[in-house]
Scaffold this motif. Structure first.
Motif, PDB file in Angstrom:
ATOM      1  N   MET A 281       5.478   4.746  13.317  1.00 49.10           N
ATOM      2  CA  MET A 281       4.786   3.980  12.282  1.00 49.10           C
ATOM      3  C   MET A 281       5.416   4.266  10.928  1.00 49.10           C
ATOM      4  O   MET A 281       5.844   5.379  10.644  1.00 49.10           O
ATOM      5  CB  MET A 281       3.304   4.349  12.248  1.00 49.10           C
ATOM      6  CG  MET A 281       2.515   3.910  13.456  1.00 49.10           C
ATOM      7  SD  MET A 281       0.751   4.329  13.338  1.00 49.10           S
ATOM      8  CE  MET A 281       0.246   3.285  11.959  1.00 49.10           C
ATOM      9  N   ARG A 282       5.453   3.228  10.126  1.00 49.38           N
ATOM     10  CA  ARG A 282       5.893   3.357   8.737  1.00 49.38           C
ATOM     11  C   ARG A 282       4.850   2.657   7.870  1.00 49.38           C
ATOM     12  O   ARG A 282       4.122   1.780   8.348  1.00 49.38           O
ATOM     13  CB  ARG A 282       7.271   2.729   8.517  1.00 49.38           C
ATOM     14  CG  ARG A 282       8.355   3.313   9.432  1.00 49.38           C
ATOM     15  CD  ARG A 282       9.676   2.569   9.255  1.00 49.38           C
ATOM     16  NE  ARG A 282      10.694   3.039  10.187  1.00 49.38           N
ATOM     17  CZ  ARG A 282      10.833   2.583  11.429  1.00 49.38           C
ATOM     18  NH1 ARG A 282      10.011   1.646  11.889  1.00 49.38           N
ATOM     19  NH2 ARG A 282      11.780   3.048  12.209  1.00 49.38           N
ATOM     20  N   SER A 283       4.781   3.016   6.619  1.00 48.98           N
ATOM     21  CA  SER A 283       3.795   2.397   5.732  1.00 48.98           C
ATOM     22  C   SER A 283       3.968   0.889   5.713  1.00 48.98           C
ATOM     23  O   SER A 283       5.088   0.374   5.579  1.00 48.98           O
ATOM     24  CB  SER A 283       3.944   2.953   4.307  1.00 48.98           C
ATOM     25  OG  SER A 283       3.666   4.338   4.309  1.00 48.98           O
ATOM     26  N   ASN A 284       2.858   0.164   5.882  1.00 48.99           N
ATOM     27  CA  ASN A 284       2.836  -1.301   5.857  1.00 48.99           C
ATOM     28  C   ASN A 284       3.717  -1.936   6.927  1.00 48.99           C
ATOM     29  O   ASN A 284       4.099  -3.104   6.817  1.00 48.99           O
ATOM     30  CB  ASN A 284       3.271  -1.820   4.469  1.00 48.99           C
ATOM     31  CG  ASN A 284       2.399  -1.272   3.361  1.00 48.99           C
ATOM     32  OD1 ASN A 284       1.181  -1.221   3.510  1.00 48.99           O
ATOM     33  ND2 ASN A 284       3.012  -0.857   2.269  1.00 48.99           N
ATOM     34  N   ASP A 285       4.074  -1.158   7.943  1.00 49.53           N
ATOM     35  CA  ASP A 285       4.938  -1.687   9.013  1.00 49.53           C
ATOM     36  C   ASP A 285       4.119  -2.512  10.003  1.00 49.53           C
ATOM     37  O   ASP A 285       4.381  -3.676  10.228  1.00 49.53           O
ATOM     38  CB  ASP A 285       5.632  -0.516   9.714  1.00 49.53           C
ATOM     39  CG  ASP A 285       6.421  -0.938  10.926  1.00 49.53           C
ATOM     40  OD1 ASP A 285       7.021  -2.022  10.875  1.00 49.53           O
ATOM     41  OD2 ASP A 285       6.440  -0.195  11.923  1.00 49.53           O
ATOM     42  N   LYS A 286       3.141  -1.887  10.601  1.00 46.50           N
ATOM     43  CA  LYS A 286       2.256  -2.563  11.541  1.00 46.50           C
ATOM     44  C   LYS A 286       0.960  -1.789  11.611  1.00 46.50           C
ATOM     45  O   LYS A 286       0.884  -0.633  11.187  1.00 46.50           O
ATOM     46  CB  LYS A 286       2.900  -2.661  12.922  1.00 46.50           C
ATOM     47  CG  LYS A 286       3.301  -1.320  13.530  1.00 46.50           C
ATOM     48  CD  LYS A 286       3.735  -1.467  14.982  1.00 46.50           C
ATOM     49  CE  LYS A 286       4.878  -2.411  15.165  1.00 46.50           C
ATOM     50  NZ  LYS A 286       6.151  -1.949  14.598  1.00 46.50           N
ATOM     51  N   GLN A 287      -0.042  -2.442  12.151  1.00 42.91           N
ATOM     52  CA  GLN A 287      -1.320  -1.767  12.318  1.00 42.91           C
ATOM     53  C   GLN A 287      -1.458  -1.279  13.753  1.00 42.91           C
ATOM     54  O   GLN A 287      -0.906  -1.868  14.683  1.00 42.91           O
ATOM     55  CB  GLN A 287      -2.474  -2.696  11.944  1.00 42.91           C
ATOM     56  CG  GLN A 287      -2.516  -3.003  10.443  1.00 42.91           C
ATOM     57  CD  GLN A 287      -3.767  -3.735  10.044  1.00 42.91           C
ATOM     58  OE1 GLN A 287      -4.060  -4.792  10.565  1.00 42.91           O
ATOM     59  NE2 GLN A 287      -4.516  -3.168   9.094  1.00 42.91           N
ATOM     60  N   VAL A 288      -2.218  -0.193  13.903  1.00 44.36           N
ATOM     61  CA  VAL A 288      -2.389   0.426  15.214  1.00 44.36           C
ATOM     62  C   VAL A 288      -3.863   0.730  15.454  1.00 44.36           C
ATOM     63  O   VAL A 288      -4.528   1.303  14.584  1.00 44.36           O
ATOM     64  CB  VAL A 288      -1.559   1.728  15.334  1.00 44.36           C
ATOM     65  CG1 VAL A 288      -1.864   2.445  16.645  1.00 44.36           C
ATOM     66  CG2 VAL A 288      -0.066   1.425  15.228  1.00 44.36           C
ATOM     67  N   ILE A 289      -4.354   0.328  16.624  1.00 43.04           N
ATOM     68  CA  ILE A 289      -5.687   0.703  17.077  1.00 43.04           C
ATOM     69  C   ILE A 289      -5.521   1.786  18.134  1.00 43.04           C
ATOM     70  O   ILE A 289      -4.810   1.591  19.123  1.00 43.04           O
ATOM     71  CB  ILE A 289      -6.444  -0.500  17.664  1.00 43.04           C
ATOM     72  CG1 ILE A 289      -6.596  -1.611  16.628  1.00 43.04           C
ATOM     73  CG2 ILE A 289      -7.805  -0.071  18.201  1.00 43.04           C
ATOM     74  CD1 ILE A 289      -7.162  -2.908  17.201  1.00 43.04           C
ATOM     75  N   HIS A 290      -6.162   2.900  17.940  1.00 44.97           N
ATOM     76  CA  HIS A 290      -6.099   4.048  18.859  1.00 44.97           C
ATOM     77  C   HIS A 290      -7.361   4.028  19.715  1.00 44.97           C
ATOM     78  O   HIS A 290      -8.467   4.267  19.217  1.00 44.97           O
ATOM     79  CB  HIS A 290      -6.001   5.340  18.039  1.00 44.97           C
ATOM     80  CG  HIS A 290      -6.030   6.602  18.845  1.00 44.97           C
ATOM     81  ND1 HIS A 290      -4.885   7.230  19.285  1.00 44.97           N
ATOM     82  CD2 HIS A 290      -7.063   7.386  19.266  1.00 44.97           C
ATOM     83  CE1 HIS A 290      -5.212   8.333  19.947  1.00 44.97           C
ATOM     84  NE2 HIS A 290      -6.537   8.450  19.957  1.00 44.97           N
ATOM     85  N   ILE A 291      -7.219   3.731  21.017  1.00 46.98           N
ATOM     86  CA  ILE A 291      -8.351   3.726  21.942  1.00 46.98           C
ATOM     87  C   ILE A 291      -8.132   4.855  22.935  1.00 46.98           C
ATOM     88  O   ILE A 291      -7.184   4.824  23.719  1.00 46.98           O
ATOM     89  CB  ILE A 291      -8.482   2.371  22.677  1.00 46.98           C
ATOM     90  CG1 ILE A 291      -8.636   1.220  21.681  1.00 46.98           C
ATOM     91  CG2 ILE A 291      -9.657   2.398  23.653  1.00 46.98           C
ATOM     92  CD1 ILE A 291      -8.697  -0.155  22.315  1.00 46.98           C
TER      93      ILE A 291
END
Length: 546
Positions: A281-291
């Motif tokens: 992950m990088r800032s403003n790269d993509k969003q991530v949902i952790h389930i």
């Protein structure tokens, strides 16, 4: 009753079927108690193999696998197995013996502080100093080993404690229900998924533990969201599903990584930090949902914006109850990657050259194995090809270790799988280096009258390291060795040995071995010389199509 009898009754109450290991004189009271119980002792030829078998039993059943050793050198031989179970999230209890702790007459002979030795490798470790504490120690060990995240635990039973007369009663295991995710987290996850342009589902190791397959399959089929897996997430969803985009086997640049790079939202289910990161992950790269069952471990390359913490299957179900497919979702890029991948991956699958090429090997094994057949991989360069090219149809049918990634676990893992599923075909797939680290367990498999097939991929070298040595432009040095005649080797144990001399012999030979009971070993010369060329071919194919 005698303390050792109480110990074994506590194990029986926890549902223990097998104890794998090698007893010593400090375990003799416990051994006699086991003899009079319903538990079957699986006597192995090395404690490390016993630990691998116990851990694999835990991995496949979700119950705690149990292994046994004596003090000192027997206990130290369990260290690698402890790390294997702990990093791989496999519930396992190690029981070790010890000299008398109240009045020792032998000084420090063979005595190590095993409890302290096991502390950094386990979730729980304790020396039992009173027979009256046995029931509570066993109950706590099983509770801790099974709780998310599962792992290794250890109990030391000294010789003089084992013979004590005790009056303590057993502690009945309590029913534990995993907590469910908070509804606001569910709603936030739904909002992010619906707003995304190109969401992608990523399935990791934890999703392969509690049989989340049904709900995740529903998620994919109802929402039509493409998915990828980590190595230890293989098989949670049938990988012949047209929405499967691949396995994150390589570090970067492969088909699956192109898909991950172009997703604006990663729905990361069952992420486990022990596996190599499938994305950064990088800032403003993509969003991530952790389930996941547990909260994320945040580091510079993983900081999910939303965490859905609780039982995974329930969390996925809760999302499915409220979410709808969105007309603005765009999976066109993923479809292009999928087409390029389907054209590239069959490269060399029908190659007749000999020694056999990895892709041909994988294709033949896949063709030979039924959907519910189990392959247990040791560790070597071939693991890349199986993770990448072998489509798993069901959960836990590809047993590979992408956590500790130790050599020597392939054969013991296959043996444990055969004990758990005696009616399913099981193949151990080992490099010659990894196989020889626990080859003595051939005798154990034959003594157990198992129907087991072992593929030895022989390149007469530590091939993975040799490949990396060449890639780093070092001189070839220190990685070649000799091997025994593997056919004669297994015959000396009373098994059945085979050797192929052409690529076209492998598939019919595997099928023939499946139809003949016994422990079979197939010596397969393998050629890894075109690893880089073939992988680069795949990437060139990708670049030209996407």
């Amino acid at each position: 009753m005698k303390a050792s009898d109480l110990f074994v009754k506590a194990l029986e109450q926890e549902g223990v079927e097998y104890i794998f290991g090698i007893p010593g004189e400090e375990n003799l009271d416990l051994l006699e108690s086991i003899r009079r119980s319903n538990i079957k002792l699986i006597l192995t030829r090395h404690e490390q193999a016993a630990g691998f078998m116990a851990a694999t039993y835990g991995r496949l059943t979700g119950k705690v696998g149990v292994c046994l050793s004596t003090l000192g050198p027997g206990a130290t031989n369990l260290v690698t197995s402890a790390a294997y179970a702990q990093l791989g999230a496999m519930p396992m209890l190690m029981i070790t013996g010890q000299k008398p702790i109240k009045a020792s007459k032998q000084g420090r002979f063979q005595v190590l502080d095993v409890v302290d030795m096991m502390r950094p490798l386990t979730k729980y470790t304790a020396q039992i100093v009173s027979g009256e504490r046995i029931a509570s120690h066993v109950r706590e060990a099983f509770r801790v080993a099974s709780a998310e995240r599962p792992g290794a635990v250890h109990l030391e039973l000294p010789e003089d404690i084992a013979i004590e007369e005790v009056s303590a009663s057993l502690i009945t295991p309590s029913a534990i229900r995993r907590p469910i995710a908070e509804y606001k987290a569910i709603d936030k996850a739904i909002s992010l998924i619906e707003l995304a342009k190109s969401p992608l589902l990523l399935i990791g190791a934890a999703a392969n533990r509690k049989m989340t397959s049904k709900m995740l399959t529903r998620f994919v089929n109802e929402l039509k969201v493409p998915f990828v897996t980590t190595q230890m997430g293989k098989g949670v969803i049938d990988e012949s599903n047209p929405l499967f985009l691949g396995n994150t086997t390589l570090s970067d640049g492969d088909f699956v990584h192109r898909s991950i790079e172009n997703a604006d939202l990663i729905i990361n289910v069952g992420h486990d930090v022990v596996e190599k990161p499938p994305f950064f992950m990088r800032s403003n790269d993509k969003q991530v949902i952790h389930i996941n069952y547990n909260a994320a471990e945040v580091d510079p390359v993983y900081f999910p914006q939303v965490e859905v913490i609780g039982d995974i299957a329930n969390s996925v179900w809760a999302i499915l109850e409220k979410i709808k497919p969105q007309p603005h979702w765009d999976f066109a890029y993923f479809e292009k990657v999928k087409k390029a991948e389907e054209k590239a991956l069959p490269h060399s699958c029908n190659d007749d050259r000999f020694p056999i090429y990895p892709q041909r090997l994988v294709a033949d094994v896949r063709q030979a194995m039924p959907d519910n057949g189990i392959i247990a991989l040791d560790n070597g360069v071939y693991k890349i090809w199986f993770a990448r090219n072998y489509k798993a149809k069901k959960p836990n049918t590809v047993l590979l270790d992408n956590a500790l990634a130790t050599m020597g676990a392939g054969l013991p893992s296959a043996m444990a799988a055969k004990l758990v599923y005696p009616d399913k075909p099981v193949l151990a797939i080992c490099g010659d280096g990894g196989f020889m680290m626990n080859s003595q367990e051939l005798e154990t498999a034959i003594r157990l009258d198992q129907h087991l097939i072992i593929l030895i991929l022989r390149d007469d070298a530590y091939g993975m390291i040799k490949w990396k040595q060449a890639n780093m432009e070092f001189e070839e040095f220190g990685l070649d060795y000799g091997n025994p005649d593997f056919v004669k080797y297994i015959q000396a144990y009373g098994g059945k040995g085979h050797r192929i001399s052409s690529a076209n012999e492998l598939l019919p030979l595997i099928k023939a071995c499946m139809n003949e009971h016994g422990v079979h070993l197939i010596d397969i010369p393998i050629d890894y010389s075109e690893n880089d060329q073939i992988l680069n071919h795949d990437l060139r194919e990708l670049s030209s199509k996407v």
